[in-house]
Motif scaffolding. Structure first.
Motif, short mmCIF file in Angstrom:
data_model
loop_
_atom_site.label_atom_id
_atom_site.label_comp_id
_atom_site.label_asym_id
_atom_site.label_seq_id
_atom_site.Cartn_x
_atom_site.Cartn_y
_atom_site.Cartn_z
N THR A 108 -24.07 -2.76 -6.49
CA THR A 108 -23.72 -3.11 -7.86
C THR A 108 -24.87 -3.96 -8.40
O THR A 108 -25.17 -5.02 -7.85
CB THR A 108 -22.41 -3.90 -7.95
N PRO A 161 -14.18 -4.52 -17.76
CA PRO A 161 -15.34 -4.15 -16.95
C PRO A 161 -16.63 -4.59 -17.61
O PRO A 161 -16.78 -4.49 -18.83
CB PRO A 161 -15.24 -2.62 -16.86
N ARG A 169 -19.74 -1.96 -11.88
CA ARG A 169 -19.09 -2.83 -12.84
C ARG A 169 -18.62 -4.12 -12.18
O ARG A 169 -18.15 -4.12 -11.04
CB ARG A 169 -17.89 -2.13 -13.50
N PHE A 172 -12.35 -4.83 -11.61
CA PHE A 172 -13.34 -3.77 -11.44
C PHE A 172 -14.33 -4.11 -10.32
O PHE A 172 -14.76 -3.23 -9.58
CB PHE A 172 -14.04 -3.52 -12.78
N GLU A 202 -15.05 -2.10 -6.74
CA GLU A 202 -16.38 -1.82 -6.19
C GLU A 202 -16.51 -2.31 -4.76
O GLU A 202 -17.24 -1.72 -3.95
CB GLU A 202 -17.46 -2.50 -7.05
#
Length: 464
Positions: free
Chosen positions: A239, A435, A446, A451, A455
């Motif tokens: 991310t 998000p 995100r 969110f 992830e």
């Protein structure tokens, strides 16, 4: 100090942490070696948490309560190491407390689903269920601009999802991170569940992103570093939040007073060192003169300078070199045809608000992410040109649009390529419930409590 396998360790080699305003040393951070970094990751990977969702919720809530009680101490730490004003540091601490509490509640709501299997010609009536399980060891690499909140953004959802974490804060602002991790442990987080390493990015950071024990990397920082991590890390979840040339579009039917107020807050907060701040203001030609005058008025209301002064709205940039780089980019834009409407003289790392008009669309000041207190106005003919301008860039994190027309609002929302389009507010809009993340070169994945937790988990399917 380093935290490895549940033990705090002092190293002989230290990094001096300096206040960017007066350059005084405000503390020291241990300098981890490659071997210590690998050991920290290995130990964190080996630890398997047996915390229940209730346990994790309680730890995060109790941590939030302690930070709330000790707000003055956390504020002082933030001001000392990053030069944010007291007002900005107070906002940061309160945001961190809110996010901890939201993640605590989300820890109770991590769930899967039941899936029917008798929907094919086989007609098999199996029972299939999915579970969200921890992804494993999360490597969190955080920047300097919000030394507490950026750490909370990474660690709170990781802990809510029951992952182990290894944290590498910015070498410029590691002290708030150490203080926060100690707070987590004091409120019941098993010390072996989190590791913390500080040191040179080239050694510690590179060691972490290539370490085989890492299951996920969550990184906020520059695009160049993010791209290097992506090339080096291999097959791990990632991310990335890599910034933006954040646009605020002001159309000729907008509430100009409100738009100017939002533009000033978005451009100048945290001395402009914000990934979701206002980096360019695309103003329709018919109202550009009026808007520019209003924006200058808003800029002149702000006080800036000594971050320790409770009266100042803005402190300083992270160091003098950063302030000089922003000033050089402003000068370059003026040489290309922009007009500087307001810009007090720079003093070391202190750079007051800058308002510019007639900025060329291709100027690096607005095409790149300028990490400083600049409000550059780019004049546009209509919404179509504004959309082309936003979409023509390499970034796409968040975009604000001011208009009184529902039709133009929908058109902007549909056509602008950004992670979020905010109508009648700026790209700086934030909420822990929504998000947050970009498209194109602004990043992957995100954040935002629920969110980020998604992830940081993986789906396991069980069929009976």
């Amino acid at each position: 100090m380093l935290l490895i396998d549940g033990e705090w360790i002092e190293t002989d080699e230290k990094i001096a942490v300096r206040n960017p305003f007066n350059k005084e040393i405000v503390g020291y951070a241990s300098r981890a070696t490659r071997e210590q970094t690998l050991a920290a990751a290995r130990c964190a990977k080996a630890y398997e948490s047996d915390l229940t969702a209730y346990d994790r919720c309680e730890i995060l809530n109790d941590t939030a309560a302690q930070i709330e009680r000790e707000e003055a101490e956390f504020v002082a730490q933030i001001v000392a190491e990053c030069g944010a004003s007291v007002k900005e540091a107070q906002k940061e601490v309160r945001r961190a407390v809110t996010l901890l509490r939201v993640c605590a509640e989300e820890a109770r709501r991590i769930s899967g689903e039941a899936i029917p299997t008798d929907v094919t010609s086989d007609r098999k009536k199996n029972l299939a269920v999915t579970l969200r399980v921890p992804i494993g060891l999360v490597c969190a690499i955080t920047p300097f601009n919000r030394p507490l909140n950026q750490v909370v953004v990474k660690l709170a959802p990781a802990i809510a999802a029951n992952n182990s974490v290894i944290l590498k804060p910015s070498e410029k602002t590691p002290l708030s991170a150490v203080k926060f991790v100690k707070c987590l442990i004091a409120n019941g987080l098993p010390a072996r569940m989190v590791s913390l390493v500080t040191g040179d990015p080239g050694e510690v950071g590179e060691t972490l992103v290539t370490c085989p024990d890492i299951d996920m990397i969550t990184f906020t920082g520059s695009r160049a570093v993010g791209e290097r991590i992506a090339r080096s890390a291999g097959m791990v979840r990632m991310t990335f939040e890599l910034g933006d040339s954040g646009a605020l579009v002001v159309l000729d039917d907008a509430d100009l007073e409100l738009a100017a107020d939002v533009a000033a807050k978005g451009a100048f907060a945290t001395a402009g060192q914000s990934c979701r701040g206002v980096k360019r203001i695309l103003v329709q030609e018919g109202v550009a003169d009026r808007f520019a005058a209003l924006l200058v008025q808003e800029a002149k209301k702000l006080t800036f300078g000594d971050p320790y002064s409770p009266q100042n709205d803005i402190g300083c940039l992270i160091d003098e070199a950063a302030a000089q780089a922003v000033e050089d980019r402003v000068d370059e834009s003026v040489e290309s045809g922009a007009k500087l409407l307001y810009g007090p003289p720079r003093d070391g790392a202190v750079l007051g608000p800058r308002v510019l008009d007639f900025v060329p669309k291709e100027s690096p000041l607005v095409r790149e992410e300028t990490f400083g207190p600049c409000a550059p106005i780019v004049r546009i003919k209509d919404l179509a040109e504004a959309v082309d301008c936003v979409n023509g860039g390499e970034y796409g994190l968040q975009t604000g649009v001011f208009t009184a027309s529902i039709h133009q609002a929908f058109e902007a929302a549909q056509k602008i390529k950004s992670g979020a389009v905010i109508i009648n507010d700026g790209p700086q809009f934030e909420s822990p419930f929504i998000p947050f993340g970009g498209v194109k070169k602004s990043g992957l994945g995100r954040e935002g409590a629920r969110f980020a937790i998604e992830e940081m988990t993986t789906v396991k399917t069980i069929v009976f």
